[in-house]
Design a protein around this motif. Structure first.
Motif, mmCIF file in Angstrom:
data_model
loop_
_atom_site.group_PDB
_atom_site.id
_atom_site.type_symbol
_atom_site.label_atom_id
_atom_site.label_comp_id
_atom_site.label_asym_id
_atom_site.label_seq_id
_atom_site.Cartn_x
_atom_site.Cartn_y
_atom_site.Cartn_z
ATOM 1 N N MET A 1 39.979 57.418 51.572
ATOM 2 C CA MET A 1 39.566 55.571 51.222
ATOM 3 C C MET A 1 37.712 55.686 51.829
ATOM 4 O O MET A 1 38.206 55.950 52.802
ATOM 5 C CB MET A 1 40.389 54.766 51.480
ATOM 6 C CG MET A 1 41.811 54.605 51.049
ATOM 7 S SD MET A 1 42.678 53.174 51.050
ATOM 8 C CE MET A 1 44.021 53.440 50.214
ATOM 9 N N THR A 2 37.578 55.454 51.384
ATOM 10 C CA THR A 2 35.718 55.583 51.095
ATOM 11 C C THR A 2 35.630 53.958 51.135
ATOM 12 O O THR A 2 35.836 53.480 49.894
ATOM 13 C CB THR A 2 34.944 56.520 50.586
ATOM 14 O OG1 THR A 2 35.298 56.603 49.012
ATOM 15 C CG2 THR A 2 35.214 57.354 51.357
ATOM 16 N N VAL A 3 34.551 53.414 51.792
ATOM 17 C CA VAL A 3 33.916 51.868 51.750
ATOM 18 C C VAL A 3 32.033 52.706 51.167
ATOM 19 O O VAL A 3 31.575 53.104 52.120
ATOM 20 C CB VAL A 3 34.540 51.394 53.127
ATOM 21 C CG1 VAL A 3 33.944 50.112 52.714
ATOM 22 C CG2 VAL A 3 35.787 50.905 53.224
ATOM 23 N N ASP A 4 32.081 51.761 50.345
ATOM 24 C CA ASP A 4 30.053 51.461 50.030
ATOM 25 C C ASP A 4 29.814 50.127 51.379
ATOM 26 O O ASP A 4 30.220 48.788 50.047
ATOM 27 C CB ASP A 4 30.682 51.764 49.007
ATOM 28 C CG ASP A 4 28.815 51.508 48.071
ATOM 29 O OD1 ASP A 4 27.583 50.624 48.911
ATOM 30 O OD2 ASP A 4 28.353 51.607 47.551
ATOM 31 N N HIS A 5 29.098 50.448 52.175
ATOM 32 C CA HIS A 5 29.226 49.124 52.808
ATOM 33 C C HIS A 5 28.368 48.273 52.702
ATOM 34 O O HIS A 5 28.304 47.418 53.104
ATOM 35 C CB HIS A 5 28.814 49.917 54.260
ATOM 36 C CG HIS A 5 29.677 50.824 55.302
ATOM 37 N ND1 HIS A 5 29.225 52.590 55.139
ATOM 38 C CD2 HIS A 5 30.886 50.334 56.084
ATOM 39 C CE1 HIS A 5 30.771 52.640 56.105
ATOM 40 N NE2 HIS A 5 31.383 51.497 56.098
ATOM 41 N N LEU A 6 27.215 48.654 51.330
ATOM 42 C CA LEU A 6 26.045 48.096 51.457
ATOM 43 C C LEU A 6 27.256 47.018 50.216
ATOM 44 O O LEU A 6 26.670 45.846 50.257
ATOM 45 C CB LEU A 6 25.668 49.043 50.542
ATOM 46 C CG LEU A 6 23.774 48.890 52.393
ATOM 47 C CD1 LEU A 6 22.522 49.652 51.229
ATOM 48 C CD2 LEU A 6 23.375 47.453 52.435
ATOM 49 N N ALA A 7 27.904 47.887 49.247
ATOM 50 C CA ALA A 7 28.526 46.876 48.203
ATOM 51 C C ALA A 7 29.102 45.308 48.500
ATOM 52 O O ALA A 7 29.037 44.984 48.468
ATOM 53 C CB ALA A 7 28.444 48.014 47.605
ATOM 54 N N ARG A 112 27.115 49.001 57.990
ATOM 55 C CA ARG A 112 28.629 49.819 58.267
ATOM 56 C C ARG A 112 29.020 48.383 58.857
ATOM 57 O O ARG A 112 30.429 47.565 58.976
ATOM 58 C CB ARG A 112 29.021 50.952 58.998
ATOM 59 C CG ARG A 112 30.778 51.048 59.071
ATOM 60 C CD ARG A 112 31.259 52.198 59.941
ATOM 61 N NE ARG A 112 32.317 52.439 60.020
ATOM 62 C CZ ARG A 112 32.844 52.877 60.898
ATOM 63 N NH1 ARG A 112 32.461 54.046 61.778
ATOM 64 N NH2 ARG A 112 34.685 53.729 60.770
ATOM 65 N N ARG A 113 28.448 47.878 60.203
ATOM 66 C CA ARG A 113 28.634 47.163 61.577
ATOM 67 C C ARG A 113 29.133 45.119 60.333
ATOM 68 O O ARG A 113 29.718 44.967 61.083
ATOM 69 C CB ARG A 113 27.872 46.859 62.314
ATOM 70 C CG ARG A 113 28.368 45.765 63.604
ATOM 71 C CD ARG A 113 28.891 46.587 64.698
ATOM 72 N NE ARG A 113 30.597 45.350 63.691
ATOM 73 C CZ ARG A 113 31.204 44.639 63.209
ATOM 74 N NH1 ARG A 113 30.990 43.507 64.195
ATOM 75 N NH2 ARG A 113 32.699 44.621 63.391
ATOM 76 N N GLN A 114 27.895 45.534 59.735
ATOM 77 C CA GLN A 114 27.813 44.038 59.419
ATOM 78 C C GLN A 114 28.246 43.458 58.063
ATOM 79 O O GLN A 114 29.670 42.629 58.123
ATOM 80 C CB GLN A 114 26.283 44.155 58.911
ATOM 81 C CG GLN A 114 25.405 43.870 60.056
ATOM 82 C CD GLN A 114 26.282 43.038 61.235
ATOM 83 O OE1 GLN A 114 25.229 41.358 60.170
ATOM 84 N NE2 GLN A 114 26.071 43.350 61.713
ATOM 85 N N ALA A 115 29.117 44.834 57.523
ATOM 86 C CA ALA A 115 30.534 44.740 56.271
ATOM 87 C C ALA A 115 31.252 44.587 56.968
ATOM 88 O O ALA A 115 32.164 43.833 56.975
ATOM 89 C CB ALA A 115 29.928 46.451 56.042
ATOM 90 N N GLU A 146 36.859 52.167 63.210
ATOM 91 C CA GLU A 146 35.040 51.242 64.075
ATOM 92 C C GLU A 146 35.215 50.801 65.546
ATOM 93 O O GLU A 146 35.131 51.202 66.092
ATOM 94 C CB GLU A 146 34.993 50.577 63.048
ATOM 95 C CG GLU A 146 33.352 49.929 64.210
ATOM 96 C CD GLU A 146 32.985 48.729 63.582
ATOM 97 O OE1 GLU A 146 31.583 48.332 62.794
ATOM 98 O OE2 GLU A 146 33.855 47.569 63.001
ATOM 99 N N VAL A 147 36.549 50.054 65.669
ATOM 100 C CA VAL A 147 37.033 49.877 66.699
ATOM 101 C C VAL A 147 37.662 50.574 67.783
ATOM 102 O O VAL A 147 37.068 50.420 68.719
ATOM 103 C CB VAL A 147 38.330 48.912 66.025
ATOM 104 C CG1 VAL A 147 38.839 48.542 67.793
ATOM 105 C CG2 VAL A 147 38.576 47.610 66.310
ATOM 106 N N LEU A 148 38.673 52.057 67.427
ATOM 107 C CA LEU A 148 39.310 52.917 67.828
ATOM 108 C C LEU A 148 37.290 53.972 68.152
ATOM 109 O O LEU A 148 37.649 55.101 69.372
ATOM 110 C CB LEU A 148 40.352 54.008 67.797
ATOM 111 C CG LEU A 148 41.182 52.825 66.761
ATOM 112 C CD1 LEU A 148 42.508 53.445 67.044
ATOM 113 C CD2 LEU A 148 42.101 51.585 68.063
ATOM 114 N N GLY A 149 36.977 54.286 67.332
ATOM 115 C CA GLY A 149 35.909 54.930 67.681
ATOM 116 C C GLY A 149 34.444 54.842 68.498
ATOM 117 O O GLY A 149 33.636 55.415 69.023
ATOM 118 N N MET A 150 34.283 53.507 68.324
ATOM 119 C CA MET A 150 33.418 53.170 68.675
ATOM 120 C C MET A 150 33.748 51.169 69.843
ATOM 121 O O MET A 150 33.409 51.668 70.914
ATOM 122 C CB MET A 150 32.397 52.957 67.224
ATOM 123 C CG MET A 150 30.523 52.238 68.157
ATOM 124 S SD MET A 150 30.680 50.094 68.574
ATOM 125 C CE MET A 150 31.164 49.477 67.147
#
Length: 235
Positions: A1-7, A112-115, A146-150
Motif C-alpha cells: 500500500m502506498t500513500v500520497d502524502h500531499l493528498a 509525510r510527517r505532517q500528513a 514512521e514510528v519504528l523507522g524514525m
C-alpha cells in the motif's frame, strides 16, 4: 500500500479545519491530557507553521505560540494548513532542509510527517466528540513505519526512552509483517506479539489505546508486552 502524502495532508487538514469551525472548542481531548479542542487546533496549526519554516532552513525553527484567543483558533488553523500546503506544493520533494530524521533531510519528509500529524490529531478530535474515528489502512501502515523507522530510534538516541531488553512483535493484519519494537537488540526472542488492524497498532504505538483493545490479539507475556509498549516510543 502506498500513500500520497500531499493528498492525505490536504484531506486531513480540510477535515480538521471543518471540525474546529463547527465544534465546541472547550471540549476536552482525553487522548491528549490537558488539552481542549482549542489547544489541539492551536498546537497543530503551530506545527504546520513550524514545518513550513523548516522547508527553508538547515536548523530547527522556533515553534510559534498560536492565537491567544480560542475563538481565533479555527481561522488560524485553516490559514496555517493552507500556507503549509502551498509551500509543499511549490517546494521540490528532494530539496534539502532540516528535518527530524538524520537519514532524510529533504522536503518530502515534511509532507509525510505532517500528513501523519493531521491524521492522528483528527482522530483525537473526533474521539473527543464521541464520533466514529478511523485511519485508513495504508496511512496506518505508513504511520507504523514512521514510528519504528524514525521516531523510536530518535527517542533512544535522545535518551527519552527507558532502556529495556524486551522486544515485542506487532503484526498488522493488512500486511502480516512482523515489526519488532524495542530499544535494544531487535533480533532477540520476543516477550510476545500483538496482532490486529494497522489502525489499532498505530494507536497503540502512539499510546492512544492499550493491549486491552478488543481489536488486538496478544500472545506471550501480557505484562511484559504492555510494559514494553507503554513507553514514550514517540515524542
Amino acid at each position: 500500500m502506498t500513500v500520497d502524502h500531499l493528498a492525505s495532508l490536504r484531506q486531513g487538514t480540510a477535515a480538521l479545519a471543518e471540525l474546529l469551525a463547527r465544534a465546541d472548542l472547550t471540549v476536552p481531548v482525553p487522548s491528549c491530557p490537558g488539552w481542549s479542542l482549542a489547544e489541539l487546533g492551536r498546537h497543530t496549526g503551530a506545527v504546520h507553521h513550524w514545518a513550513r519554516a523548516a522547508l527553508s532552513t538547515d536548523g530547527p525553527p522556533a515553534l510559534p505560540p498560536g492565537p491567544a484567543d480560542d475563538r481565533d483558533v479555527p481561522g488560524a488553523y485553516a490559514d496555517a494548513a493552507t500556507a503549509l500546503l502551498d509551500a509543499l506544493a511549490t517546494t521540490p520533494a528532494d530539496q534539502p532542509c532540516w528535518t527530524l530524521d538524520r537519514a532524510d533531510r529533504t522536503a518530502a519528509f515534511w509532507a509525510r510527517r505532517q500528513a501523519h500529524e493531521v491524521a492522528l490529531h483528527h482522530w483525537d478530535a473526533r474521539a473527543a466528540l464521541h464520533r466514529p474515528a478511523s485511519i485508513d489502512p495504508a496511512t496506518a501502515l505508513d504511520g507504523i513505519d514512521e514510528v519504528l523507522g524514525m521516531f523510536l530510534p530518535r527517542q533512544v538516541r535522545l535518551d527519552r526512552l527507558p532502556a529495556t531488553a524486551d522486544v515485542v512483535h506487532p503484526v498488522p493484519a493488512e500486511s502480516g509483517a512482523v515489526l519488532p519494537v524495542g530499544s535494544g537488540d531487535l533480533a532477540g526472542a520476543p516477550v510476545g506479539a500483538v496482532a490486529g488492524p494497522a489502525e489499532a497498532l498505530l494507536l497503540l504505538l502512539w499510546r492512544r489505546t492499550d493491549v486491552s483493545d478488543d481489536r488486538l490479539q496478544l500472545r506471550g507475556d501480557r505484562a511484559a508486552v504492555a510494559a514494553t509498549l507503554d513507553r514514550p516510543l514517540t515524542p
